[in-house]
Design an enzyme around this catalytic site. Structure first.
Site, short mmCIF file in Angstrom:
data_model
loop_
_atom_site.label_atom_id
_atom_site.label_comp_id
_atom_site.label_asym_id
_atom_site.label_seq_id
_atom_site.Cartn_x
_atom_site.Cartn_y
_atom_site.Cartn_z
N HIS A 1 -6.79 -1.17 7.98
CA HIS A 1 -5.83 -0.33 8.70
C HIS A 1 -5.97 1.13 8.28
O HIS A 1 -6.46 1.42 7.19
CB HIS A 1 -4.40 -0.78 8.38
CG HIS A 1 -4.18 -2.26 8.55
ND1 HIS A 1 -4.30 -3.14 7.51
CD2 HIS A 1 -3.87 -2.99 9.65
CE1 HIS A 1 -4.07 -4.37 7.94
NE2 HIS A 1 -3.81 -4.31 9.25
N HIS B 1 4.24 1.00 4.24
CA HIS B 1 2.85 0.76 3.82
C HIS B 1 1.85 1.13 4.91
O HIS B 1 0.66 1.23 4.63
CB HIS B 1 2.64 -0.69 3.34
CG HIS B 1 2.49 -1.72 4.41
ND1 HIS B 1 1.82 -2.91 4.23
CD2 HIS B 1 2.94 -1.75 5.70
CE1 HIS B 1 1.85 -3.63 5.34
NE2 HIS B 1 2.52 -2.95 6.24
N ASP C 1 -6.95 -6.27 2.20
CA ASP C 1 -7.18 -6.74 3.58
C ASP C 1 -8.39 -6.06 4.24
O ASP C 1 -8.75 -6.39 5.36
CB ASP C 1 -5.91 -6.65 4.44
CG ASP C 1 -5.48 -5.23 4.79
OD1 ASP C 1 -6.32 -4.33 4.90
OD2 ASP C 1 -4.25 -5.05 4.98
N ASP D 1 -3.29 3.23 7.99
CA ASP D 1 -2.08 3.62 7.24
C ASP D 1 -1.73 5.09 7.48
O ASP D 1 -1.37 5.83 6.56
CB ASP D 1 -2.25 3.32 5.74
CG ASP D 1 -2.41 1.83 5.47
OD1 ASP D 1 -2.12 1.03 6.38
OD2 ASP D 1 -2.82 1.47 4.35
N GLU E 1 -1.93 -5.00 -1.94
CA GLU E 1 -1.67 -5.94 -0.84
C GLU E 1 -2.12 -7.38 -1.12
O GLU E 1 -2.21 -8.19 -0.19
CB GLU E 1 -2.27 -5.45 0.50
CG GLU E 1 -1.69 -4.12 1.00
CD GLU E 1 -0.31 -4.23 1.64
OE1 GLU E 1 0.18 -5.36 1.86
OE2 GLU E 1 0.30 -3.17 1.90
N HIS F 1 0.80 -1.23 0.00
CA HIS F 1 0.00 0.00 0.00
C HIS F 1 0.84 1.28 0.00
O HIS F 1 0.27 2.38 -0.09
CB HIS F 1 -0.99 0.00 1.17
CG HIS F 1 -2.31 0.62 0.82
ND1 HIS F 1 -3.44 0.47 1.58
CD2 HIS F 1 -2.67 1.44 -0.22
CE1 HIS F 1 -4.44 1.16 1.03
NE2 HIS F 1 -3.99 1.75 -0.07
N ASP G 1 -9.89 -0.15 3.87
CA ASP G 1 -8.75 -0.81 4.49
C ASP G 1 -9.12 -1.28 5.89
O ASP G 1 -9.94 -0.65 6.57
CB ASP G 1 -7.60 0.23 4.59
CG ASP G 1 -6.22 -0.39 4.65
OD1 ASP G 1 -6.06 -1.44 5.27
OD2 ASP G 1 -5.30 0.21 4.06
N ASP H 1 -7.39 -1.57 -0.24
CA ASP H 1 -6.48 -2.58 0.32
C ASP H 1 -7.27 -3.86 0.44
O ASP H 1 -8.32 -3.89 1.09
CB ASP H 1 -5.99 -2.07 1.69
CG ASP H 1 -4.93 -2.96 2.30
OD1 ASP H 1 -4.96 -4.18 2.09
OD2 ASP H 1 -4.07 -2.41 3.04
N1 LIG Z 1 -1.28 -1.37 4.12
C1 LIG Z 1 -1.27 -2.16 5.17
N2 LIG Z 1 -1.63 -3.40 5.08
N3 LIG Z 1 -0.87 -1.63 6.33
C2 LIG Z 1 -0.73 -2.33 7.55
C3 LIG Z 1 -0.18 -1.43 8.59
C4 LIG Z 1 0.02 -2.14 9.89
C5 LIG Z 1 0.51 -1.26 11.02
N4 LIG Z 1 -0.47 -0.28 11.38
C6 LIG Z 1 1.83 -0.57 10.67
O1 LIG Z 1 1.93 0.61 10.72
O2 LIG Z 1 2.77 -1.22 10.32
MN LIG Z 2 -3.44 -0.39 3.58
MN LIG Z 3 -4.48 -2.89 5.34
#
Ligand SMILES: NC(=[NH2+])NCCC[C@H](N)C(=O)O
Ligand SMILES: [Mn+2]
Ligand SMILES: [Mn+2]
Length: 342
Positions: free
Chosen positions: A144, A159, A252, A146, A295, A119, A142, A250
């Site tokens: 998350h 990411h 996920d 990010d 991702e 990402h 997402d 994303d």
């Molecule tokens: N694009 C993603 N899948 N990001 C996951 C981030 C996970 C976590 N918050 C980090 O800063 O590492």
């Molecule tokens: Mn992401």
């Molecule tokens: Mn994510």
């Protein structure tokens, strides 16, 4: 036989079935085989895996003008270092190329479809979009947020940082980042909304609350339903529906059962149906201008899990490109002027 069938259909349906006409927007595809924004190998082969799964062929079924711009290449910048920001020399060089290529595709008046990669490529895609079109509205779909800076990230993986790099309001929270001079934060936090959140780091939560970022987690989808959530998000970030729309999806965000082959899976996510619905709503705005799908990691999981994940991604992409679950008119009917059938 088919001609008369067509005639009858069109006579009956000009008014009511307008929604299943085909997409006339041109599409440009950009592959970003990049995996250095996180630590798991394999996510870089996402673009190839989507192409092998029939991406271009399937999009050509929906849209007459699909152009594949191939994959990004870049030359790593040596010696770049910022605390707790892994592989900066790769990220900075690659994302500059992503931004320039997205810019070019958008200037050809195409929907820009970027296939990641991790990402971190959201840095380049949104940057290129803003440079091509001015203010844009961004839906970040997402698990998350990010939204970490190098000071708050628990991992140092870029990411997990793209939104914080893009947002104007957060520029003071960053040190100078060598190699990233081409990227100025140009996106107002008011024009970003999240859908699907369920794994947010504590400093990310603090920033979301402090800046009142529009953020819909899974509990909101439970409460209001996906259509309402998507439209509330769109109204918040694009109240007059006059800004070009960017959806950074994303994989996920989807539940782990729907998309198992991804590096940071979080259970309890969106169904594929909900993911498709988000894209259908985005398409319906008529301003969908850029889409990222990121991702997908074909190295993770069994062959069946990889296949399920790629299929889910293809459904999401096709919905963004205007495929209707109600079915579409035959290709040859679409471009004819309506009077032909009166
Ligand atoms: N694009 C993603 N899948 N990001 C996951 C981030 C996970 C976590 N918050 C980090 O800063 O590492
Ligand atoms: Mn992401
Ligand atoms: Mn994510």
């Amino acid at each position: 036989m088919f001609a008369s069938y067509t005639k009858v259909l069109c006579r009956a349906s000009n008014a009511t079935l307008i929604g299943v006409r085909r997409n006339s927007k041109k599409i440009g595809i950009l592959g970003v085989p990049f995996d250095k924004g996180q630590l798991k190998q394999g996510v870089g082969s996402g673009p190839q895996a989507f192409r092998d799964a029939g991406l271009i062929r399937e999009l050509k079924e929906i849209c007459a003008d699909v152009k594949d711009f191939g994959d990004i290449t870049y030359k790593q910048l040596e010696g770049l270092q910022v605390d707790n920001m892994t592989a900066l020399g790769h990220v900075a060089a690659c994302q500059k190329q992503v931004s320039e290529n997205v810019f070019k595709i958008l200037k050809e008046d195409r929907l820009c479809l970027t296939i990641g990669g991790d990402h971190s490529c959201g840095i380049g895609t949104v940057d290129g979009h803003v440079k091509a079109k001015g203010d844009v509205a961004v839906l970040w779909v997402d698990a998350h947020a990010d939204l970490n800076t190098n000071a708050t990230s628990p991992t140092g993986n870029v990411h997990g940082m793209p939104v914080a790099l893009l947002a104007k309001e957060l520029s003071d929270y960053w040190p100078y980042i060598p190699g990233m001079d081409w990227q100025q934060p140009m996106l107002s936090i008011k024009n970003i909304a999240y859908i699907g959140l369920r794994d947010i780091d504590s400093y990310e939560r603090l920033v979301i609350d402090k800046f009142a970022i529009t953020a819909f987690g899974m509990e909101d989808i439970e409460r209001y339903g996906i259509i309402e959530v998507t439209n509330m998000a769109l109204r918040r970030i694009n109240p007059n529906n006059n800004l070009p729309l960017h959806v950074s999806f994303d994989i996920d965000s989807l539940d782990t059962l729907e998309a198992p082959s991804t590096g940071t899976p979080v259970r309890g996510g969106l169904t594929l149906r909900e993911g498709i619905q988000i894209m259908e709503e985005a398409y319906r705005t008529q301003h969908l201008s850029a889409v990222d799908i990121v991702e997908v990691n074909p190295n993770l999981g069994t062959p069946t899990e990889v296949k399920i994940t790629l299929e889910a991604g293809l459904h999401i992409i096709k919905a963004a490109c205007g495929l209707s679950r109600r079915g579409q008119w035959p290709k040859d009917v679409n471009d004819l002027p309506q009077q032909t059938f009166n």
